[in-house]
Design a protein around this motif. Structure first.
Motif, PDB file in Angstrom:
ATOM      1  N   ARG A   1       0.834  -1.208   0.000  1.00  0.00           N
ATOM      2  CA  ARG A   1       0.000   0.000   0.000  1.00  0.00           C
ATOM      3  C   ARG A   1       0.866   1.253   0.000  1.00  0.00           C
ATOM      4  NH1 ARG A   1      -0.324   2.183   5.227  1.00  0.00           N
ATOM      5  NH2 ARG A   1       0.623   0.848   6.826  1.00  0.00           N
ATOM      6  N   PHE A   2       0.186   2.366  -0.292  1.00  0.00           N
ATOM      7  CA  PHE A   2       0.808   3.675  -0.208  1.00  0.00           C
ATOM      8  C   PHE A   2       0.562   4.267   1.174  1.00  0.00           C
ATOM      9  CE2 PHE A   2       0.648   3.697  -4.891  1.00  0.00           C
ATOM     10  CZ  PHE A   2       1.909   4.223  -5.171  1.00  0.00           C
ATOM     11  N   GLY A   3       1.486   5.137   1.574  1.00  0.00           N
ATOM     12  CA  GLY A   3       1.288   5.931   2.781  1.00  0.00           C
ATOM     13  C   GLY A   3       1.120   7.392   2.402  1.00  0.00           C
ATOM     14  N   THR A   4       1.896   8.244   3.007  1.00  0.00           N
ATOM     15  CA  THR A   4       1.793   9.687   2.806  1.00  0.00           C
ATOM     16  C   THR A   4       2.269  10.101   1.415  1.00  0.00           C
ATOM     17  OG1 THR A   4       2.219  10.007   5.161  1.00  0.00           O
ATOM     18  CG2 THR A   4       2.528  11.912   3.731  1.00  0.00           C
ATOM     19  N   LEU A   5       1.578  11.100   0.840  1.00  0.00           N
ATOM     20  CA  LEU A   5       1.995  11.713  -0.420  1.00  0.00           C
ATOM     21  C   LEU A   5       2.204  13.198  -0.183  1.00  0.00           C
ATOM     22  CD1 LEU A   5       2.467  11.791  -3.512  1.00  0.00           C
ATOM     23  CD2 LEU A   5      -0.013  12.130  -3.754  1.00  0.00           C
ATOM     24  N   GLU A   6       3.373  13.694  -0.585  1.00  0.00           N
ATOM     25  CA  GLU A   6       3.678  15.117  -0.467  1.00  0.00           C
ATOM     26  C   GLU A   6       4.028  15.660  -1.855  1.00  0.00           C
ATOM     27  OE1 GLU A   6       6.819  15.556   2.301  1.00  0.00           O
ATOM     28  OE2 GLU A   6       5.734  14.609   3.972  1.00  0.00           O
ATOM     29  N   ILE A   7       3.486  16.857  -2.166  1.00  0.00           N
ATOM     30  CA  ILE A   7       3.754  17.487  -3.464  1.00  0.00           C
ATOM     31  C   ILE A   7       4.330  18.873  -3.205  1.00  0.00           C
ATOM     32  CG2 ILE A   7       2.801  18.218  -5.671  1.00  0.00           C
ATOM     33  CD1 ILE A   7       0.495  16.286  -5.217  1.00  0.00           C
ATOM     34  N   ASP A   8       5.532  19.065  -3.689  1.00  0.00           N
ATOM     35  CA  ASP A   8       6.209  20.359  -3.540  1.00  0.00           C
ATOM     36  C   ASP A   8       6.165  21.077  -4.886  1.00  0.00           C
ATOM     37  OD1 ASP A   8       7.788  22.484  -2.873  1.00  0.00           O
ATOM     38  OD2 ASP A   8       9.677  21.362  -2.964  1.00  0.00           O
ATOM     39  N   THR A   9       5.416  22.196  -4.935  1.00  0.00           N
ATOM     40  CA  THR A   9       5.270  22.951  -6.182  1.00  0.00           C
ATOM     41  C   THR A   9       6.371  23.996  -6.278  1.00  0.00           C
ATOM     42  OG1 THR A   9       2.884  22.641  -6.135  1.00  0.00           O
ATOM     43  CG2 THR A   9       3.745  24.370  -7.565  1.00  0.00           C
ATOM     44  N   ARG A  10       7.130  23.885  -7.358  1.00  0.00           N
ATOM     45  CA  ARG A  10       8.199  24.852  -7.589  1.00  0.00           C
ATOM     46  C   ARG A  10       7.827  25.737  -8.782  1.00  0.00           C
ATOM     47  NH1 ARG A  10      13.343  20.633  -6.852  1.00  0.00           N
ATOM     48  NH2 ARG A  10      12.674  19.842  -4.811  1.00  0.00           N
ATOM     49  N   THR A  11       8.749  26.593  -9.190  1.00  0.00           N
ATOM     50  CA  THR A  11       8.433  27.540 -10.265  1.00  0.00           C
ATOM     51  C   THR A  11       8.063  26.824 -11.556  1.00  0.00           C
ATOM     52  OG1 THR A  11       9.972  29.136  -9.307  1.00  0.00           O
ATOM     53  CG2 THR A  11       9.295  29.482 -11.616  1.00  0.00           C
ATOM     54  N   ASP A  12       8.838  25.846 -11.933  1.00  0.00           N
ATOM     55  CA  ASP A  12       8.617  25.190 -13.220  1.00  0.00           C
ATOM     56  C   ASP A  12       8.521  23.671 -13.094  1.00  0.00           C
ATOM     57  OD1 ASP A  12      11.182  24.742 -12.460  1.00  0.00           O
ATOM     58  OD2 ASP A  12      12.091  25.263 -14.387  1.00  0.00           O
ATOM     59  N   ALA A  13       8.346  23.168 -11.868  1.00  0.00           N
ATOM     60  CA  ALA A  13       8.308  21.715 -11.697  1.00  0.00           C
ATOM     61  C   ALA A  13       7.533  21.354 -10.434  1.00  0.00           C
ATOM     62  CB  ALA A  13       9.732  21.154 -11.620  1.00  0.00           C
ATOM     63  N   TYR A  14       7.141  20.071 -10.383  1.00  0.00           N
ATOM     64  CA  TYR A  14       6.547  19.493  -9.177  1.00  0.00           C
ATOM     65  C   TYR A  14       7.499  18.419  -8.652  1.00  0.00           C
ATOM     66  CZ  TYR A  14       2.241  21.252 -11.395  1.00  0.00           C
ATOM     67  OH  TYR A  14       1.300  22.022 -12.010  1.00  0.00           O
ATOM     68  N   ARG A  15       7.601  18.373  -7.315  1.00  0.00           N
ATOM     69  CA  ARG A  15       8.351  17.285  -6.681  1.00  0.00           C
ATOM     70  C   ARG A  15       7.363  16.449  -5.880  1.00  0.00           C
ATOM     71  NH1 ARG A  15      11.273  16.175  -1.763  1.00  0.00           N
ATOM     72  NH2 ARG A  15      13.110  14.833  -2.207  1.00  0.00           N
ATOM     73  N   PHE A  16       7.206  15.178  -6.316  1.00  0.00           N
ATOM     74  CA  PHE A  16       6.321  14.238  -5.634  1.00  0.00           C
ATOM     75  C   PHE A  16       7.154  13.354  -4.722  1.00  0.00           C
ATOM     76  CE2 PHE A  16       3.903  15.535  -9.274  1.00  0.00           C
ATOM     77  CZ  PHE A  16       2.569  15.428  -8.918  1.00  0.00           C
ATOM     78  N   MET A  17       6.686  13.183  -3.491  1.00  0.00           N
ATOM     79  CA  MET A  17       7.323  12.249  -2.561  1.00  0.00           C
ATOM     80  C   MET A  17       6.235  11.422  -1.905  1.00  0.00           C
ATOM     81  SD  MET A  17       9.809  12.893   0.741  1.00  0.00           S
ATOM     82  CE  MET A  17      11.275  13.043  -0.260  1.00  0.00           C
ATOM     83  N   THR A  18       6.395  10.112  -1.945  1.00  0.00           N
ATOM     84  CA  THR A  18       5.369   9.234  -1.383  1.00  0.00           C
ATOM     85  C   THR A  18       6.007   8.101  -0.611  1.00  0.00           C
ATOM     86  OG1 THR A  18       3.410   7.915  -1.914  1.00  0.00           O
ATOM     87  CG2 THR A  18       5.242   7.766  -3.456  1.00  0.00           C
ATOM     88  N   GLU A  19       5.293   7.627   0.381  1.00  0.00           N
ATOM     89  CA  GLU A  19       5.735   6.506   1.200  1.00  0.00           C
ATOM     90  C   GLU A  19       5.053   5.227   0.714  1.00  0.00           C
ATOM     91  OE1 GLU A  19       6.350   5.496   5.974  1.00  0.00           O
ATOM     92  OE2 GLU A  19       4.831   6.939   5.317  1.00  0.00           O
ATOM     93  N   VAL A  20       5.811   4.144   0.648  1.00  0.00           N
ATOM     94  CA  VAL A  20       5.311   2.867   0.138  1.00  0.00           C
ATOM     95  C   VAL A  20       5.608   1.770   1.150  1.00  0.00           C
ATOM     96  CG1 VAL A  20       5.574   1.135  -1.680  1.00  0.00           C
ATOM     97  CG2 VAL A  20       5.601   3.565  -2.257  1.00  0.00           C
TER      98      VAL A  20
END
Length: 848
Positions: A748-767
């Protein structure tokens, strides 16, 4: 004298009294290369011109010719020199380096078994019905031309597909003449001691004996099985009586003979293949028998044997609607295969049934042969680009939660064996333009050469083809009417139907409602005006069979035969009965326009329209099957809007009007628009463009090369890898699949974090992997509309601890911010090098 006394398995004579030279004639007659390389036609014409014209079967001629006639002609030095030269050329051809030897001789591919319910090779071997057999036969011929190491496996039917007669009232009548094996260009397969090779298949309470035969198709062998063995009970001798005849129980027995018996025949001959190509799901039982063989050889259980052998199996589906898949009731499968499953596979009846079901635990669900094929093959494909899309939709229930684009069915668009379908005049035209061996060369399309053919030469070629077709149609219709009891006036009128200078349309295929053969009859009065127009007249040749159980298709035939009787159209439209390979050849070599009007997307590929290309015919077709990817305005005309409308009668009527509009405003005017030299320049340009750009592209040469490079060679490599060292790799894969089955439900998945930057997204998720190793899965960031699949990289935990030190694993991905962040969703799928996901492991988890 019986043929088996004259010939051994190689075709050589065993009879010391046989006429000298008979063995050479037999060698030529028993190689079906004559069905596409017509250089030896004059041999058979000299032996018996009348019988040759009627049968086009060299073996029948050789069996029928008087001994005195044979003695005389073989003593003729001119004939004997000619015969010796043909045999010399044939033998020398087998020693030439082929495309496969030059390009892939070191690939490791040694053998491919091509299983099919039918093969269309020649009217002399009537074991075919239509499109499926056409594809199978043309691909065997192309494999011979290219040197691909293929052996065909099929059934020898005592009666084959039915023969059609149109009765006095326009109704279809079905007849089943017997296929006398002694009159077919085949030989019995014998053991080294001369005994006829026979196989045994155990059915509940009794055994069925199978006889084995061989047809030679150039350098390719076609192995055939039949049940007409004297040791069988009468009912069992008829298992291979008819192609697509009988009920569900007979079909199941036929498919057991094809799949199980076919694989056993290969084993008996000492030629088990690396690659098993299933041309439709009819032969899917070969998957089980191949696995059983591997179990017997290695001592491995079924799940490991399947993990190994499936890598070497390929499934080609031709079905465009779910109802077209072969399904059998659970009771039938239990009765005929439960004992086999227990004895040969170590499986219970329920475990066997689960291989062919969507829901393995549903006792009421029938057994689907296509499902068995997918579960037992390492790759699958449709037969056109559009059909690949349709197939992915049809099989999507087997891959829940997977995007349709990723359903594991690719495509290889069918093609036709061009030398089998070109006319003598077409062969001469193409030979002059680009050489004799053009279809054996992988890189030769002849496009620039065809573009330089003179307008007048091309137009004369087309006029010659049309005249030859009309001459043939008149002869055939005259015989057809005479044998159906027509009046003497009607028989005489058949001798003058059609006109050599009139635009000639052809429509010939299986008569089924989805193919809409009555589209032109939506407006009979408008059709009459089209046929009888004084400035731009049109004439129409129709042919086709409806399955004996298809009342709707038979009604369509009767509708056409009724229209043809109208006085206004006498001689302008004809229906030629008993649509077979010979009739097809004449039609595709002579028509100006080939019509095809199926309901999209129910024509998986459609090869009939491909056959006119080499002969300068033009297609007017629904944007379905192959035409959906071939069509451009410069090469023909398109029907429909490229979308699906089901069986809506209103849309059928709309497309009927569109068809009339095209014929009236574009097709016919262009054909009759002549310049001062009497040439239709625009029409000739369209013919040239179609010939130049489409002929090679939609040839079986190209199709077989694609199968070889994209499927056969990779499949052989994967099978060899999995089978090596007593299935070491295969066992590891089976163990991994078992581990996935046990543990996946708690991944399963755990936490999902999305960091919005000027020209990109950074996705971080726990598995949370529930004991699976990170290298056994792939975590991806998925977005539709491409699709985009970005692999997420395993990272340190946010608190700085190393990933994996705790229960969860952290994954990150950075993507451009050129679309909303909500478009992206993390997912987890299985991953193992060399394993086809999701075909072999259809697990997937999405972040919610």
């Amino acid at each position: 004298m019986k043929r088996e006394e004259k010939l051994n398995r190689s075709g050589r004579t065993n009879d010391p009294d046989a006429t000298e030279g008979f063995d050479l004639l037999a060698e030529l007659a028993l190689d079906l290369r004559w069905s596409w390389s017509h250089s030896t036609d004059e041999i058979w014409q000299q032996l018996d011109p009348a019988l040759w014209e009627l049968t086009r079967n060299p073996w029948v001629i050789l069996q029928s010719v008087a001994r005195a006639r044979l003695d005389d002609i073989l003593r003729d030095p001119v004939f004997r020199h000619q015969l010796d030269e043909f045999v010399k050329i044939k033998r020398e051809q087998s020693r030439h380096a082929t495309w496969f030897e030059r390009q892939h001789g070191t690939s490791g591919l040694k053998s491919v078994a091509y299983f099919s319910m039918e093969f269309m090779l020649s009217e002399a071997l009537p074991i075919y019905s239509g499109g499926l057999g056409n594809v199978a036969g043309d691909q065997l011929k192309a494999a011979s031309d290219l040197g691909v190491p293929v052996v065909g496996v099929g059934l020898l039917y005592q009666q084959g597909y039915f023969r059609q007669i149109i009765g006095k009232n326009g109704e279809q009548q079905a007849w089943y003449p017997y296929n006398d094996p002694s009159q077919l260009p085949i030989t019995p397969l014998r053991k080294p001691d001369g005994q006829w090779l026979r196989l045994e298949i155990e059915l509940p309470g009794y055994s069925v004996w199978l006889r084995a035969w061989q047809a030679q198709v150039g350098s390719v062998r076609l192995l055939l099985l039949d049940t007409n063995d004297a040791a069988n009970f009468p009912a069992h001798r008829g298992i291979t009586s008819e192609l697509y005849g009988g009920g569900s129980e007979l079909r199941l027995k036929q498919e057991m003979v094809l799949g199980i018996g076919g694989w056993r025949l290969l084993r008996e001959l000492g030629m088990p293949p690396q690659v098993c190509h299933l041309n439709e799901g009819h032969a899917a039982f070969a998957i089980l028998e191949r696995a059983a063989d591997f179990m017997a050889e290695t001592g491995q259980p079924f799940h490991i044997a399947l993990a190994v052998t499936r890598a070497g199996n390929l499934f080609t589906t031709h079905t465009a609607v779910a109802a077209g898949f072969d399904r059998f009731s659970p009771d039938l499968i239990y009765y005929y295969l439960a004992g086999y499953a227990q004895k040969r596979l170590g499986l219970s009846g329920d475990e066997l049934l689960a291989l062919g079901r969507l829901n393995g635990s549903n006792p009421a669900e029938p057994f689907n042969m296509a499902y068995l094929a997918l579960r037992g093959c390492g790759a699958a494909n449709g037969v056109s680009r559009l059909h690949g899309e349709v197939s992915r939709e049809l099989f999507s229930p087997l891959y829940p939660r997977w995007p349709q684009l990723e359903i594991p069915v690719g495509h290889v668009t069918n093609g036709v064996h061009v030398p089998s379908w070109d006319s003598e005049a077409a062969d001469g035209l193409w030979t002059k333009a680009c050489g004799k061996d053009r279809w054996r060369k992988a890189d030769q399309t002849c496009e620039p050469d065809v573009r330089h053919i003179d307008d007048e030469e091309l137009w004369n070629f087309r006029n010659e083809g049309r005249r030859a077709l009309i001459d043939y149609a008149r002869r055939r219709l005259t015989l057809q009417r005479a044998t159906s009891g027509a009046s003497s006036d009607e028989v005489e009128a058949a001798r003058t139907v059609l006109e050599p200078g009139v635009l000639t349309l052809g429509f010939a295929r299986r008569f089924a409602t989805y193919k809409r053969p009555n589209l032109l009859l939506f407006d009979p009065e408008r059709l009459i005006r089209l046929l009888t127009d004084s400035r731009c007249p049109v004439q129409l040749i129709i042919a086709g069979k409806a399955h004996p159980a298809d009342a709707g298709g038979q009604a369509l035939i009767k509708e056409w035969t009724g229209f043809i009787r109208r006085p206004e159209v006498q001689g302008r439209v004809i229906f030629l009965s008993d649509y077979d390979m010979s009739l097809t050849e004449h039609l595709v070599q002579g028509v100006d326009v080939w019509l095809n009007t199926p309901r999209r997307p129910w024509e998986a590929s459609g090869t009939s329209g491909m056959k006119v290309l080499v002969n300068g015919g033009i297609n007017l077709s629904e944007l379905d099957g192959w035409w959906a990817e071939a069509y451009r305005p410069e090469v023909g005309w398109a029907l429909g809007d490229g979308r699906e409308h089901g069986d809506d009668p209103a849309w059928d009527r709309a497309e009927a009007e569109q068809l009339f509009d095209l014929l009236e405003s574009q097709v016919a005017p262009e054909f009759y628009d002549r310049d001062s030299a009497g040439l239709p320049r625009a029409w000739i340009g369209r013919v040239r463009e179609s010939m130049a750009t489409l002929t090679a592209q939609f040839s079986a040469n190209r199709t077989v090369r694609e199968y070889t490079e994209h499927y056969y060679i990779p499949a052989a490599r994967k099978y060899n890898e999995r089978a090596a060292a007593k299935a070491e790799v295969g066992g590891q894969i089976a163990e991994w699949l078992s581990k996935l089955k046990d543990r996946w439900s708690l991944v399963r998945f755990g936490t999902l974090e999305i960091d919005t930057r000027t020209d990109a997204y950074r996705f971080m998720t726990e598995v949370f992997l529930n004991g699976l190793n990170p290298d056994e899965v792939r975590v991806e960031l998925y977005a539709e509309g491409g699709p985009n699949r970005d692999k997420m990289r395993q990272e340190m935990k946010p608190d700085g601890d190393g990933a994996g030190h705790g229960e969860g694993h952290w994954y990150t991905a950075i993507v451009p911010a050129n679309r909303p962040a909500d478009d992206y969703t993390p997912r987890i799928i299985p991953h193992r090098p060399g394993v086809a996901v999701p075909l072999e492991a259809n697990y997937i988890i999405w972040q919610r």
